[in-house]
Design a protein around this motif. Structure first.
Motif, PDB file in Angstrom:
ATOM      1  N   GLU A  20       2.229  33.618  45.335  1.00  0.00           N
ATOM      2  CA  GLU A  20       2.487  32.202  45.606  1.00  0.00           C
ATOM      3  C   GLU A  20       1.842  31.374  44.518  1.00  0.00           C
ATOM      4  OE1 GLU A  20       1.889  28.801  49.071  1.00  0.00           O
ATOM      5  OE2 GLU A  20       1.144  30.823  49.415  1.00  0.00           O
ATOM      6  N   LYS A  52       9.295  26.811  52.089  1.00  0.00           N
ATOM      7  CA  LYS A  52       8.158  27.728  52.235  1.00  0.00           C
ATOM      8  C   LYS A  52       7.921  28.028  53.714  1.00  0.00           C
ATOM      9  CE  LYS A  52       3.158  27.848  51.553  1.00  0.00           C
ATOM     10  NZ  LYS A  52       1.995  27.175  50.950  1.00  0.00           N
ATOM     11  N   MET A  76       7.295  31.042  45.215  1.00  0.00           N
ATOM     12  CA  MET A  76       6.758  31.976  46.205  1.00  0.00           C
ATOM     13  C   MET A  76       7.714  33.149  46.311  1.00  0.00           C
ATOM     14  SD  MET A  76       5.529  30.743  49.924  1.00  0.00           S
ATOM     15  CE  MET A  76       4.394  31.699  50.892  1.00  0.00           C
ATOM     16  N   SER A 117       8.763  31.736  54.956  1.00  0.00           N
ATOM     17  CA  SER A 117       7.555  32.476  55.368  1.00  0.00           C
ATOM     18  C   SER A 117       7.739  33.043  56.767  1.00  0.00           C
ATOM     19  CB  SER A 117       6.324  31.575  55.321  1.00  0.00           C
ATOM     20  OG  SER A 117       5.997  31.235  54.003  1.00  0.00           O
ATOM     21  N   TRP A 163       8.502  37.214  48.210  1.00  0.00           N
ATOM     22  CA  TRP A 163       8.238  38.206  49.252  1.00  0.00           C
ATOM     23  C   TRP A 163       8.933  39.513  48.896  1.00  0.00           C
ATOM     24  CZ3 TRP A 163       9.727  33.225  49.909  1.00  0.00           C
ATOM     25  CH2 TRP A 163       8.889  32.375  50.643  1.00  0.00           C
ATOM     26  N   TRP A 217      12.645  35.329  45.962  1.00  0.00           N
ATOM     27  CA  TRP A 217      11.796  34.259  45.450  1.00  0.00           C
ATOM     28  C   TRP A 217      12.428  32.894  45.721  1.00  0.00           C
ATOM     29  CZ3 TRP A 217       7.097  34.628  42.972  1.00  0.00           C
ATOM     30  CH2 TRP A 217       6.681  35.917  42.619  1.00  0.00           C
ATOM     31  N   LEU A 272       4.161  38.908  51.594  1.00  0.00           N
ATOM     32  CA  LEU A 272       4.019  37.944  50.515  1.00  0.00           C
ATOM     33  C   LEU A 272       3.596  38.684  49.251  1.00  0.00           C
ATOM     34  CD1 LEU A 272       3.920  34.979  49.566  1.00  0.00           C
ATOM     35  CD2 LEU A 272       1.525  34.948  50.291  1.00  0.00           C
TER      36      LEU A 272
END
Length: 133
Positions: free
Chosen positions: A38, A21, A43, A25, A45, A53, A35
């Motif tokens: 989550e 993450k 998570m 990120s 994007w 993912w 994003l």
């Protein structure tokens, strides 16, 4: 007959969700992704065209660490707008302490790329095809 328009999304399983993450990120913020969602162990994007993912691997999956060369994922490449973007990605990776396995350079005629690893050792690439405009 059906025709593929594009790759919609890629989903990977990760061994340490917190470490992945943090890595992804930062990477996706740098690459201009937003994003999407989550959850506790997932998570995702998107940049409006591509979605990516990460999901926490289950206990059985964590017993089999990734090794490039096994059947499965080899690497994933993002097409960047310019060679300068590839160089900027490498500078960001160096600043973050990411493992660069092949530094920015021309690997084929008019193919400029940097190759790097995520926390699980999955090989990723930022590349630009063509001469600089």
């Amino acid at each position: 007959m059906s025709r593929v328009q594009a790759v919609d999304h890629l989903v990977i399983s990760v061994s340490d969700f917190a470490a992945s993450k943090a890595f992804y990120s930062g990477l996706f913020t740098f690459l201009g992704f937003d994003l999407m969602d989550e959850m506790a162990e997932a998570m995702g994007w998107s940049n409006g065209n591509t979605r990516f993912w990460i999901y926490q691997a289950d206990s059985r999956g964590k017993k089999h660490p990734y090794r490039k060369g096994d059947v499965g994922f080899h690497h994933y490449a993002w097409s960047l707008n310019s060679r300068r973007d590839v160089d900027e990605l490498q500078a960001w990776l160096e600043q973050e302490g990411a493992r660069i396995v092949d530094p920015a350079g021309e690997y084929y005629t008019d193919y400029y790329a940097v190759f790097f690893l995520d926390p699980d050792g999955l090989k990723l690439e930022g590349m630009h095809y063509g001469k600089e405009q």
